[in-house]
Design a protein around this motif. Structure first.
Motif, PDB file in Angstrom:
ATOM      1  N   THR A 267     -16.147  26.324 -28.739  1.00 58.23           N
ATOM      2  CA  THR A 267     -15.129  27.033 -29.508  1.00 58.23           C
ATOM      3  C   THR A 267     -14.875  28.401 -28.900  1.00 58.23           C
ATOM      4  N   ARG A 268     -13.624  28.774 -28.791  1.00 59.21           N
ATOM      5  CA  ARG A 268     -13.234  30.076 -28.248  1.00 59.21           C
ATOM      6  C   ARG A 268     -12.382  30.824 -29.264  1.00 59.21           C
ATOM      7  N   GLY A 269     -12.575  32.128 -29.322  1.00 55.79           N
ATOM      8  CA  GLY A 269     -11.726  32.947 -30.183  1.00 55.79           C
ATOM      9  C   GLY A 269     -10.285  32.924 -29.716  1.00 55.79           C
ATOM     10  N   GLU A 270     -10.108  32.860 -28.404  1.00 56.77           N
ATOM     11  CA  GLU A 270      -8.779  32.741 -27.815  1.00 56.77           C
ATOM     12  C   GLU A 270      -8.830  31.689 -26.722  1.00 56.77           C
ATOM     13  N   ASP A 271      -7.711  31.055 -26.455  1.00 51.19           N
ATOM     14  CA  ASP A 271      -7.674  30.013 -25.435  1.00 51.19           C
ATOM     15  C   ASP A 271      -6.358  30.108 -24.678  1.00 51.19           C
ATOM     16  N   PHE A 272      -6.290  29.435 -23.546  1.00 51.46           N
ATOM     17  CA  PHE A 272      -5.059  29.390 -22.773  1.00 51.46           C
ATOM     18  C   PHE A 272      -4.025  28.584 -23.557  1.00 51.46           C
ATOM     19  N   PRO A 273      -2.835  29.129 -23.766  1.00 49.74           N
ATOM     20  CA  PRO A 273      -1.815  28.412 -24.563  1.00 49.74           C
ATOM     21  C   PRO A 273      -1.521  27.008 -24.058  1.00 49.74           C
ATOM     22  N   ARG A 274      -1.560  26.801 -22.751  1.00 45.17           N
ATOM     23  CA  ARG A 274      -1.212  25.489 -22.204  1.00 45.17           C
ATOM     24  C   ARG A 274      -2.233  24.416 -22.593  1.00 45.17           C
ATOM     25  N   PHE A 275      -3.419  24.849 -23.059  1.00 46.93           N
ATOM     26  CA  PHE A 275      -4.446  23.886 -23.430  1.00 46.93           C
ATOM     27  C   PHE A 275      -4.439  23.541 -24.922  1.00 46.93           C
ATOM     28  N   ALA A 276      -3.566  24.198 -25.686  1.00 45.19           N
ATOM     29  CA  ALA A 276      -3.531  23.967 -27.141  1.00 45.19           C
ATOM     30  C   ALA A 276      -3.345  22.483 -27.501  1.00 45.19           C
ATOM     31  N   PRO A 277      -2.435  21.748 -26.839  1.00 49.07           N
ATOM     32  CA  PRO A 277      -2.278  20.315 -27.177  1.00 49.07           C
ATOM     33  C   PRO A 277      -3.550  19.506 -26.926  1.00 49.07           C
ATOM     34  N   PHE A 278      -4.313  19.885 -25.915  1.00 51.71           N
ATOM     35  CA  PHE A 278      -5.548  19.155 -25.593  1.00 51.71           C
ATOM     36  C   PHE A 278      -6.634  19.448 -26.636  1.00 51.71           C
ATOM     37  N   VAL A 279      -6.682  20.693 -27.089  1.00 46.31           N
ATOM     38  CA  VAL A 279      -7.621  21.055 -28.156  1.00 46.31           C
ATOM     39  C   VAL A 279      -7.320  20.221 -29.399  1.00 46.31           C
ATOM     40  N   GLN A 280      -6.044  20.083 -29.723  1.00 47.71           N
ATOM     41  CA  GLN A 280      -5.642  19.312 -30.891  1.00 47.71           C
ATOM     42  C   GLN A 280      -6.015  17.837 -30.741  1.00 47.71           C
ATOM     43  N   ARG A 281      -5.794  17.283 -29.575  1.00 45.53           N
ATOM     44  CA  ARG A 281      -6.071  15.861 -29.363  1.00 45.53           C
ATOM     45  C   ARG A 281      -7.571  15.572 -29.370  1.00 45.53           C
ATOM     46  N   ILE A 282      -8.367  16.473 -28.820  1.00 47.52           N
ATOM     47  CA  ILE A 282      -9.820  16.301 -28.862  1.00 47.52           C
ATOM     48  C   ILE A 282     -10.309  16.426 -30.305  1.00 47.52           C
ATOM     49  N   SER A 283      -9.682  17.322 -31.069  1.00 43.77           N
ATOM     50  CA  SER A 283     -10.032  17.463 -32.476  1.00 43.77           C
ATOM     51  C   SER A 283      -9.738  16.185 -33.246  1.00 43.77           C
ATOM     52  N   GLU A 284      -8.651  15.502 -32.875  1.00 49.09           N
ATOM     53  CA  GLU A 284      -8.318  14.230 -33.524  1.00 49.09           C
ATOM     54  C   GLU A 284      -9.383  13.178 -33.227  1.00 49.09           C
ATOM     55  N   MET A 285      -9.954  13.207 -32.041  1.00 52.52           N
ATOM     56  CA  MET A 285     -11.044  12.291 -31.725  1.00 52.52           C
ATOM     57  C   MET A 285     -12.252  12.572 -32.611  1.00 52.52           C
ATOM     58  N   ALA A 286     -12.523  13.860 -32.859  1.00 56.79           N
ATOM     59  CA  ALA A 286     -13.639  14.217 -33.734  1.00 56.79           C
ATOM     60  C   ALA A 286     -13.407  13.703 -35.146  1.00 56.79           C
ATOM     61  N   LEU A 287     -12.179  13.828 -35.631  1.00 55.90           N
ATOM     62  CA  LEU A 287     -11.861  13.318 -36.971  1.00 55.90           C
ATOM     63  C   LEU A 287     -12.046  11.811 -37.043  1.00 55.90           C
ATOM     64  N   LEU A 288     -11.645  11.109 -35.993  1.00 51.98           N
ATOM     65  CA  LEU A 288     -11.839   9.661 -35.953  1.00 51.98           C
ATOM     66  C   LEU A 288     -13.324   9.335 -35.988  1.00 51.98           C
TER      67      LEU A 288
END
Length: 232
Positions: free
Chosen positions: A108-129
């Motif tokens: 987890t990062r307090g800030e991240d590169f904007p271009r990676f935001a979609p990947f963070v979201q998709r990995i989070s969806e894997m965690a929810l699954l």
């Protein structure tokens, strides 16, 4: 085994199952908290997930110790013995799932590169699954329902698909700095960690089938269709 002994064993088995369910609840909570921390860049919440991993390890030890005591002192038979053996195996997978949640929290990062935001979201969806699979697996465990477990294991195909799609898109990224390259590698590693959640739940489901049927079939993909598992 007389009726009094059976009644006492039933009571001890309920305690054993309660310990295991407590561990499942802890693991599910860790996955959900790790998802929230990672997707919302919440470093304080991430620290809670990492701390929670210690309690998961303690519960694993408690379940295993209680299982050994039951096997030695009670000489269980039939479904009692299968239940204890399965429980002691299941906690190993749960402990690893807790580790994966902790690893996610550590990224987890307090800030991240904007271009990676979609990947963070998709990995989070894997965690929810993974959390959903965990909850459904424990329901199958409580009910000792092999068919429910087989249905849960089938969800791992979706987890594998999400992993493959993420890896494809991560490999297509062109890092512009050394820091971006490091982040891409970390996201790739975390994608593998989340996919492992599905693998561990599948292993748990195999042991649930063993509890009811006395056999542990390979559960995944097309092999799930009409598994024809005889009762032993």
């Amino acid at each position: 085994m007389d009726e009094k002994h059976t009644s006492m064993l039933d009571e001890k088995m309920r305690f054993f199952q309660e310990l295991l369910i407590q561990m499942v609840n802890r693991v599910e909570e860790s996955i959900l908290l790790a998802h929230a921390a990672f997707s919302n860049h919440d470093e304080e919440l991430a620290k809670k997930v990492i701390a929670n991993d210690w309690f998961i390890d303690q519960l694993q030890e408690m379940v295993e110790n209680d299982g050994v005591r039951l096997l030695i002192s009670e000489a269980p038979y039939g479904h009692y013995m299968r239940h204890i053996i399965a429980g002691m195996k299941i906690v190993s997978s749960l402990e690893r799932m807790g580790d994966h949640a902790a690893h996610m929290a550590k990224m987890t990062r307090g800030e991240d590169f904007p271009r990676f935001a979609p990947f963070v979201q998709r990995i989070s969806e894997m965690a929810l699954l993974g959390a959903t699979m965990t909850r459904r697996a424990v329901e199958a465990f409580i009910d000792v329902k092999a068919e429910k477990a087989i249905e849960v294991a089938a969800m791992d195909d979706q987890m594998d698909r999400l992993r493959d799609e993420l890896n494809r898109d991560l490999y297509a990224l062109k890092p512009e700095t050394e820091q971006e390259m490091e982040r891409i590698l970390n996201l790739h590693y975390l994608t593998k960690e989340m996919e492992r959640l599905g693998d561990h739940v599948t292993t748990i489901c195999r042991w649930i089938v063993y509890m009811e049927k006395g056999q542990r079939p390979k559960l995944n993909g097309p092999k799930l269709q009409n598994p024809a598992i005889p009762r032993v």
